[in-house]
Design a protein around this motif. Structure first.
Motif, PDB file in Angstrom:
ATOM      1  N   GLU A 230      19.041   4.678  78.109  1.00  0.00           N
ATOM      2  CA  GLU A 230      18.552   3.323  78.342  1.00  0.00           C
ATOM      3  C   GLU A 230      17.096   3.347  78.786  1.00  0.00           C
ATOM      4  O   GLU A 230      16.775   3.884  79.844  1.00  0.00           O
ATOM      5  CB  GLU A 230      19.430   2.634  79.404  1.00  0.00           C
ATOM      6  CG  GLU A 230      18.937   1.261  79.858  1.00  0.00           C
ATOM      7  CD  GLU A 230      18.825   0.243  78.727  1.00  0.00           C
ATOM      8  OE1 GLU A 230      19.807   0.060  77.997  1.00  0.00           O
ATOM      9  OE2 GLU A 230      17.736  -0.344  78.583  1.00  0.00           O
ATOM     10  N   ALA A 231      16.258   2.775  77.940  1.00  0.00           N
ATOM     11  CA  ALA A 231      14.858   2.501  78.291  1.00  0.00           C
ATOM     12  C   ALA A 231      14.053   3.717  78.747  1.00  0.00           C
ATOM     13  O   ALA A 231      13.237   3.616  79.645  1.00  0.00           O
ATOM     14  CB  ALA A 231      14.785   1.386  79.342  1.00  0.00           C
ATOM     15  N   THR A 268      18.199  -3.459  73.869  1.00  0.00           N
ATOM     16  CA  THR A 268      19.519  -2.846  73.779  1.00  0.00           C
ATOM     17  C   THR A 268      20.351  -3.538  72.694  1.00  0.00           C
ATOM     18  O   THR A 268      20.982  -2.886  71.865  1.00  0.00           O
ATOM     19  CB  THR A 268      20.234  -2.964  75.132  1.00  0.00           C
ATOM     20  OG1 THR A 268      19.334  -2.535  76.150  1.00  0.00           O
ATOM     21  CG2 THR A 268      21.493  -2.119  75.175  1.00  0.00           C
ATOM     22  N   ASP A 442      17.786   4.018  73.675  1.00  0.00           N
ATOM     23  CA  ASP A 442      17.869   2.867  72.773  1.00  0.00           C
ATOM     24  C   ASP A 442      16.505   2.261  72.440  1.00  0.00           C
ATOM     25  O   ASP A 442      16.270   1.751  71.357  1.00  0.00           O
ATOM     26  CB  ASP A 442      18.841   1.799  73.316  1.00  0.00           C
ATOM     27  CG  ASP A 442      18.447   1.274  74.691  1.00  0.00           C
ATOM     28  OD1 ASP A 442      17.584   1.888  75.353  1.00  0.00           O
ATOM     29  OD2 ASP A 442      19.009   0.246  75.108  1.00  0.00           O
ATOM     30  N   HIS A 443      15.598   2.298  73.408  1.00  0.00           N
ATOM     31  CA  HIS A 443      14.232   1.789  73.225  1.00  0.00           C
ATOM     32  C   HIS A 443      13.419   2.334  74.375  1.00  0.00           C
ATOM     33  O   HIS A 443      13.982   2.952  75.283  1.00  0.00           O
ATOM     34  CB  HIS A 443      14.193   0.248  73.231  1.00  0.00           C
ATOM     35  CG  HIS A 443      14.913  -0.335  74.408  1.00  0.00           C
ATOM     36  ND1 HIS A 443      14.356  -0.372  75.668  1.00  0.00           N
ATOM     37  CD2 HIS A 443      16.161  -0.832  74.536  1.00  0.00           C
ATOM     38  CE1 HIS A 443      15.233  -0.893  76.514  1.00  0.00           C
ATOM     39  NE2 HIS A 443      16.353  -1.172  75.860  1.00  0.00           N
TER      40      HIS A 443
HETATM   41 ZN    ZN Z   1      18.290  -0.976  76.519  1.00  0.00          ZN
END
Ligand code: ZN
Length: 517
Positions: A230-231, A268, A442-443
């Protein structure tokens, strides 16, 4: 006052007080000097008139007040996020907001939002509420409405034609600028969102890869853990040359770092379904994503692979709808919770799960909380607070760049720890299984560069920090694969790489996209 007068007042209020972000961005492209002054003035009048046109279109004896109040209150909140985080409210952002759960929303809550809500939302709403609107006969009202619509349309046309050269460039070359208009753009985005999702009616699921089979028989079953990060932005991994040590545990493992991986989206809700989908970044859309089976379904079609999705983020964003799913965001399942439930809690009980699979192939997906912003300081326990001082508030713009980076990097240390735990869990199965781990975020995330925070900008205008993501792979001793880490990869590769990893034969498998082929 008349309805028209009330609408003019509110349109003026929006132009003057709710479009700070818009004018700030306009001024960056067209500095306030020379002929630009005329252009910017015309732009203000255009925006003002356009709002009068829209509001009049939606007006009636019963709708005018509620609609204006709803717009004022919503716009006060969008103003806050646009001014402070420099985000854009597009249809993807609407989807993100709808899919966000309460704890995530509370993460964003702070005193500044209340101030925005009070001064730009509730106060003018109160004015609208208390105003006595004079309604005349239907005929007079209709005449007034048509007159206002025609007049404002005329003004808009005159402005567009008088400065046609400027407006051609404004709309064509500086498309993103209009994304900052408030409330017009978020109203458009809601319409866009509805037409993209709800209007499409009931989603029919298209099966893919029904021919999937595994003929190649291994002595050892396969055990794959796919971690959806996540991130995490690539340039904050010390493995990628970041000046700070943010991967102290991973660098001791025999991992293969992938320095050039780009994400499918910047949020997300976009990236997670996209990375598991058969579509590449250019083809993918939300609708295609939810209406087509993903790689987990194809793996499932072989009848030879057990799949489990554990989630400590929000949810699987529709990816794990047809495979076993376990929510680890709650103390009911997750045994490692303090301030919030920790990612490593997802590992508890996995040994038991793996042992029960016997000699079947197994894929476990772990969806991390990772570096979810803006409260990075909540994403790790005290033991990981190596970089100080840390930003303690979710009002990122109040913090120094250094303290934001510190909190973000501490959260990365926690992911480093989590991934090393995953690897060490897999090592226990080196003798009995062919083990591997894939980690992909995810990013990425913006941490205040050029005033940008968080993520979610439309892909074409998103900075590298939001699309260039952290990614690593690890293979157990009896499962050595080849991969060229210097190559550029993306979320597009995941679908085919997972199929390849399990030796799945199917017409939908594209060898050239398999990272380990
Ligand atoms: Zn995310």
């Amino acid at each position: 006052m008349t309805q028209t007068k009330l609408i003019i007042n509110i349109a003026l209020f929006f132009t003057l007080f709710s479009n700070f972000s818009f004018f700030k961005n306009v001024l960056e492209v067209y500095p306030f000097e020379g002929i630009n002054i005329i252009y910017i003035l015309s732009l203000s009048i255009l925006l003002f008139t356009f709002m009068i046109f829209i509001f009049t279109l939606l007006s009636s004896r019963y709708t005018t007040k509620p609609i204006l109040i709803l717009m004022l209150i919503t716009s006060s909140i969008t103003s806050y996020f646009m001014n402070c985080y420099h985000i854009v409210i597009d249809s993807d952002m609407i989807r993100n907001t709808i899919q966000t759960d309460l704890p995530e929303s509370l993460d964003l809550f702070n005193i500044k939002i209340i101030i925005y809500l009070l001064f730009f939302g509730l106060l003018p709403s109160f004015f609208v509420y208390r105003t006595t609107v004079q309604f005349d006969s239907f005929k007079i009202e209709l005449f007034r409405k048509i007159k206002t619509l025609l007049l404002s349309f005329l003004v808009i046309t005159i402005i567009l034609f008088s400065f046609s050269k400027f407006y051609t460039s404004f709309f064509r070359e500086h498309k993103p600028l209009r994304y900052y208009t408030n409330p017009t753009y978020w109203i458009y985005s809601i319409g866009d969102y509805i037409s993209k999702s709800v209007k499409n009616g009931k989603v029919e699921l298209k099966s893919i890869g029904l021919d999937a089979k595994i003929t190649h028989i291994n002595k050892k079953p396969k055990l794959v853990i796919m971690v959806v990060g996540e991130a995490t932005r690539a340039d904050h991994f010390s493995l990628n040359g970041y000046s700070r040590e943010t991967n102290p545990l991973l660098k001791k493992e025999h991992i293969i770092n992938l320095p050039h991986v780009s994400s499918c989206g910047t949020s997300t809700a976009h990236s997670v379904p996209c990375m598991f989908s058969i579509f590449n970044r250019d083809e993918y859309s939300y609708k295609k994503g939810i209406s087509t089976e993903n790689v987990l379904d194809v793996l499932h079609h072989t009848n030879k692979i057990d799949i489990l999705w554990r989630d400590n983020n929000s949810n699987s964003k529709g990816v794990a709808l047809r495979v076993p799913f376990e929510d680890y965001k709650t103390e009911k399942t997750n045994t490692i919770c303090d301030e919030e439930c920790r990612d490593e809690g997802m590992l508890i009980g996995l040994d038991n799960y793996i042992n029960k699979r016997g000699d079947r192939d197994t894929l476990i997906v772990l969806h991390q909380m990772g570096n979810h912003g803006p409260a990075y300081n909540k994403r790790y326990s005290k033991a990981f607070e190596k970089f100080t001082p840390v930003c303690q508030t979710n009002q990122l713009e109040e913090c120094s760049q250094e303290s934001i980076n510190n909190a973000y990097d501490n959260a990365l240390l926690h992911t480093d720890y989590f991934l090393s735990k995953v690897i060490n869990l897999l090592k226990k199965y080196n003798q009995t299984h062919k083990t591997s781990m894939i980690y992909m975020s995810d990013h990425g995330e913006s941490l205040g560069e050029h005033g940008l925070y968080l993520h979610g900008l439309p892909y074409f205008m998103a900075p590298d920090s939001q699309t260039h993501v952290g990614a690593i792979v690890w293979f157990g001793e009896s499962n050595k694969k080849t991969i060229d880490p210097s190559k550029e990869y993306s979320h597009d590769n995941l679908f085919h790489t997972l199929l390849g990893l399990f030796n799945v034969e199917t017409a939908v498998y594209k060898k050239e996209l398999d990272m380990f082929r």
